[in-house]
Design a protein around this motif. Structure first.
Motif, PDB file in Angstrom:
ATOM      1  N   TYR A   1      33.255  39.343  30.763  1.00 11.67           N
ATOM      2  CA  TYR A   1      33.834  39.514  32.088  1.00 11.67           C
ATOM      3  C   TYR A   1      33.424  38.319  32.952  1.00 11.67           C
ATOM      4  O   TYR A   1      32.250  37.949  32.997  1.00 11.67           O
ATOM      5  CB  TYR A   1      33.330  40.799  32.742  1.00 11.67           C
ATOM      6  CG  TYR A   1      33.581  42.059  31.943  1.00 11.67           C
ATOM      7  CD1 TYR A   1      34.817  42.280  31.347  1.00 11.67           C
ATOM      8  CD2 TYR A   1      32.589  43.023  31.797  1.00 11.67           C
ATOM      9  CE1 TYR A   1      35.054  43.431  30.619  1.00 11.67           C
ATOM     10  CE2 TYR A   1      32.818  44.180  31.070  1.00 11.67           C
ATOM     11  CZ  TYR A   1      34.052  44.380  30.482  1.00 11.67           C
ATOM     12  OH  TYR A   1      34.292  45.519  29.751  1.00 11.67           O
TER      13      TYR A   1
ATOM     14  N   ASN B   1      36.631  43.422  23.710  1.00  5.46           N
ATOM     15  CA  ASN B   1      36.605  42.689  24.976  1.00  5.46           C
ATOM     16  C   ASN B   1      35.662  41.496  24.926  1.00  5.46           C
ATOM     17  O   ASN B   1      34.516  41.615  24.476  1.00  5.46           O
ATOM     18  CB  ASN B   1      36.164  43.606  26.114  1.00  5.46           C
ATOM     19  CG  ASN B   1      37.205  44.646  26.475  1.00  5.46           C
ATOM     20  OD1 ASN B   1      38.314  44.649  25.932  1.00  5.46           O
ATOM     21  ND2 ASN B   1      36.865  45.533  27.385  1.00  5.46           N
TER      22      ASN B   1
ATOM     23  N   GLU C   1      33.026  38.316  35.963  1.00  4.70           N
ATOM     24  CA  GLU C   1      32.058  38.819  36.941  1.00  4.70           C
ATOM     25  C   GLU C   1      30.621  38.807  36.423  1.00  4.70           C
ATOM     26  O   GLU C   1      29.678  38.937  37.214  1.00  4.70           O
ATOM     27  CB  GLU C   1      32.433  40.245  37.379  1.00  4.70           C
ATOM     28  CG  GLU C   1      33.707  40.346  38.182  1.00  4.70           C
ATOM     29  CD  GLU C   1      34.950  40.582  37.335  1.00  4.70           C
ATOM     30  OE1 GLU C   1      35.968  41.024  37.881  1.00  4.70           O
ATOM     31  OE2 GLU C   1      34.892  40.314  36.101  1.00  4.70           O
ATOM     32  N   ASN C   2      30.432  38.647  35.097  1.00  3.66           N
ATOM     33  CA  ASN C   2      29.070  38.499  34.589  1.00  3.66           C
ATOM     34  C   ASN C   2      28.374  37.315  35.255  1.00  3.66           C
ATOM     35  O   ASN C   2      27.146  37.298  35.385  1.00  3.66           O
ATOM     36  CB  ASN C   2      29.071  38.298  33.072  1.00  3.66           C
ATOM     37  CG  ASN C   2      29.467  39.544  32.308  1.00  3.66           C
ATOM     38  OD1 ASN C   2      29.610  40.617  32.888  1.00  3.66           O
ATOM     39  ND2 ASN C   2      29.655  39.414  31.012  1.00  3.66           N
TER      40      ASN C   2
ATOM     41  N   THR D   1      36.379  50.444  23.720  1.00  5.66           N
ATOM     42  CA  THR D   1      36.091  49.092  24.222  1.00  5.66           C
ATOM     43  C   THR D   1      34.920  48.500  23.446  1.00  5.66           C
ATOM     44  O   THR D   1      33.770  48.860  23.669  1.00  5.66           O
ATOM     45  CB  THR D   1      35.780  49.095  25.728  1.00  5.66           C
ATOM     46  OG1 THR D   1      34.624  49.898  25.995  1.00  5.66           O
ATOM     47  CG2 THR D   1      36.966  49.646  26.523  1.00  5.66           C
TER      48      THR D   1
ATOM     49  N   TYR E   1      41.023  43.296  31.740  1.00  3.47           N
ATOM     50  CA  TYR E   1      40.697  44.157  30.601  1.00  3.47           C
ATOM     51  C   TYR E   1      41.112  45.604  30.882  1.00  3.47           C
ATOM     52  O   TYR E   1      41.556  46.316  29.974  1.00  3.47           O
ATOM     53  CB  TYR E   1      39.198  44.086  30.291  1.00  3.47           C
ATOM     54  CG  TYR E   1      38.750  42.752  29.756  1.00  3.47           C
ATOM     55  CD1 TYR E   1      38.975  42.398  28.432  1.00  3.47           C
ATOM     56  CD2 TYR E   1      38.106  41.831  30.576  1.00  3.47           C
ATOM     57  CE1 TYR E   1      38.561  41.170  27.935  1.00  3.47           C
ATOM     58  CE2 TYR E   1      37.686  40.599  30.093  1.00  3.47           C
ATOM     59  CZ  TYR E   1      37.919  40.271  28.777  1.00  3.47           C
ATOM     60  OH  TYR E   1      37.510  39.049  28.294  1.00  3.47           O
ATOM     61  N   ALA E   2      40.978  46.037  32.140  1.00  3.56           N
ATOM     62  CA  ALA E   2      41.423  47.377  32.507  1.00  3.56           C
ATOM     63  C   ALA E   2      42.929  47.508  32.329  1.00  3.56           C
ATOM     64  O   ALA E   2      43.431  48.524  31.829  1.00  3.56           O
ATOM     65  CB  ALA E   2      41.030  47.677  33.953  1.00  3.56           C
TER      66      ALA E   2
ATOM     67  N   GLN F   1      32.035  50.187  36.482  1.00  5.96           N
ATOM     68  CA  GLN F   1      32.829  49.077  37.020  1.00  5.96           C
ATOM     69  C   GLN F   1      34.175  48.940  36.326  1.00  5.96           C
ATOM     70  O   GLN F   1      35.202  48.707  36.972  1.00  5.96           O
ATOM     71  CB  GLN F   1      32.032  47.782  36.916  1.00  5.96           C
ATOM     72  CG  GLN F   1      30.831  47.747  37.841  1.00  5.96           C
ATOM     73  CD  GLN F   1      29.974  46.511  37.626  1.00  5.96           C
ATOM     74  OE1 GLN F   1      29.500  46.250  36.528  1.00  5.96           O
ATOM     75  NE2 GLN F   1      29.784  45.728  38.673  1.00  5.96           N
ATOM     76  N   LEU F   2      34.214  49.078  34.997  1.00  3.85           N
ATOM     77  CA  LEU F   2      35.480  49.012  34.279  1.00  3.85           C
ATOM     78  C   LEU F   2      36.258  50.306  34.442  1.00  3.85           C
ATOM     79  O   LEU F   2      37.469  50.292  34.659  1.00  3.85           O
ATOM     80  CB  LEU F   2      35.231  48.727  32.796  1.00  3.85           C
ATOM     81  CG  LEU F   2      36.466  48.635  31.907  1.00  3.85           C
ATOM     82  CD1 LEU F   2      37.370  47.482  32.351  1.00  3.85           C
ATOM     83  CD2 LEU F   2      36.082  48.473  30.439  1.00  3.85           C
TER      84      LEU F   2
ATOM     85  N   ARG G   1      37.328  41.859  35.005  1.00  5.29           N
ATOM     86  CA  ARG G   1      37.396  43.233  34.498  1.00  5.29           C
ATOM     87  C   ARG G   1      38.781  43.841  34.690  1.00  5.29           C
ATOM     88  O   ARG G   1      39.237  44.623  33.868  1.00  5.29           O
ATOM     89  CB  ARG G   1      36.359  44.109  35.207  1.00  5.29           C
ATOM     90  CG  ARG G   1      34.938  43.904  34.724  1.00  5.29           C
ATOM     91  CD  ARG G   1      34.014  44.957  35.322  1.00  5.29           C
ATOM     92  NE  ARG G   1      32.642  44.716  34.912  1.00  5.29           N
ATOM     93  CZ  ARG G   1      31.785  43.971  35.582  1.00  5.29           C
ATOM     94  NH1 ARG G   1      32.167  43.380  36.706  1.00  5.29           N
ATOM     95  NH2 ARG G   1      30.540  43.812  35.147  1.00  5.29           N
TER      96      ARG G   1
ATOM     97  N   SER H   1      36.619  33.825  29.425  1.00  4.40           N
ATOM     98  CA  SER H   1      36.429  35.099  30.116  1.00  4.40           C
ATOM     99  C   SER H   1      37.701  35.504  30.850  1.00  4.40           C
ATOM    100  O   SER H   1      38.636  34.717  31.016  1.00  4.40           O
ATOM    101  CB  SER H   1      35.277  34.992  31.118  1.00  4.40           C
ATOM    102  OG  SER H   1      35.671  34.191  32.226  1.00  4.40           O
TER     103      SER H   1
END
Length: 286
Positions: free
Chosen positions: A137, A134, A139-140, A99, A171-172, A10-11, A168, A165
């Protein structure tokens, strides 16, 4: 050349997309267990498994900077990352970006020890390195929105713990900024979202966006673990997830650090915006 491990995750997929937007695709090597899972485009795709040092060494050939995205097999990651670092040295990689976890040196989350051990390996490797610690996320939580809507409420054990949060994609973007920029060697960045929120805030945001009566129901850690088991999760997984929420209640994911927004050159995306996208995908917006 820039290598990205876990590039089909996903990341990893978001990192590849951000590198493409930055015009770097021709300089990117995506390292994955199953190359069929990556739509290559201009990116070079190579097979690499954290358990296979020789295979990783071949996959890392010609790579200068490696983004080592942490493995997802909790309990096996220290060994896997040790293999990746050894392979990187053997292949002539000169720099690794890793990460890690927010405040890994102080975090009480059960995830922290493997990350901290990997950080120590990097520091002892002799390679240039940058550590991206990190935070959570968004999305968690928003990734489970279907269950919240079906159940009519948010349950957890995080109390009034604040969660700083970011999605993602933020963070990307930070990873790409470090991979393609200068002046990051030897640095450790604590990355978290600009705006903190609680699970009560999360429930209220769902209610406001959907027009439904959604509230947060806080449970003791043991009771929350039992609930998760009732939903079909294996007992060890349920206990791990509930245990994380107990630590969140103590502030383990709260942060006033603005390194993430500084790296990406803009504010981080608020929880409510990520939530609205998730609700729209469910057709649940009012």
């Amino acid at each position: 050349m820039i290598g990205v491990t876990g590039a089909s995750g996903q990341l990893g997929r978001l990192v590849l997309a951000a590198l493409e937007t930055a015009g770097k695709s021709a300089e990117v090597v995506a390292i994955v267990r199953d190359p069929a899972r990556v739509s290559a485009g201009a990116v070079t795709v190579r097979k690499g498994d954290y358990a296979d040092v020789a295979g990783l060494t071949a996959a890392f050939a010609g790579i200068d900077t490696l983004l080592l995205i942490s493995g997802n097999e909790i309990g096996q990651r220290s060994a896997q990352h040790r293999n990746a670092i050894a392979a990187a040295k053997a292949a002539g990689v000169t720099r690794i970006v890793y990460t890690s976890l927010l405040r890994a040196d102080r975090s009480t989350l059960s995830l922290a020890p493997e990350h901290l051990e990997t950080e120590a390996m990097l520091k002892a490797s002799g390679l240039a390195f940058t550590i991206l610690r990190n935070g959570w996320y968004t999305e968690n939580y928003t990734g489970q929105i279907g269950g919240v809507l079906a159940g009519g409420g948010v349950i957890g054990a995080a109390g009034a713990g604040r969660i700083n949060s970011a999605p993602r994609a933020d963070y990307a973007a930070a990873a790409v900024a470090v991979l393609t920029g200068a002046g990051h060697d030897g640095k450790t960045y604590e990355l978290a979202g600009d705006e903190g929120w609680t699970l009560a805030d999360y429930a209220a945001a769902i209610a406001a966006a959907t027009g439904r009566d959604i509230a947060y129901h806080d449970l003791p850690v043991a009771d929350y673990a039992a609930k998760l088991e009732g939903f079909g999760l294996p007992a060890p997984v349920a206990q791990m997830l509930a245990g994380w929420e107990g630590e969140i209640a103590k502030g383990v994911l709260a942060s006033d650090d603005r390194s993430l927004s500084a790296l990406i050159g803009r504010p981080t995306v608020p929880m409510a915006e990520t939530l609205r996208h998730a609700l729209a995908a469910e057709g649940a917006l009012a």
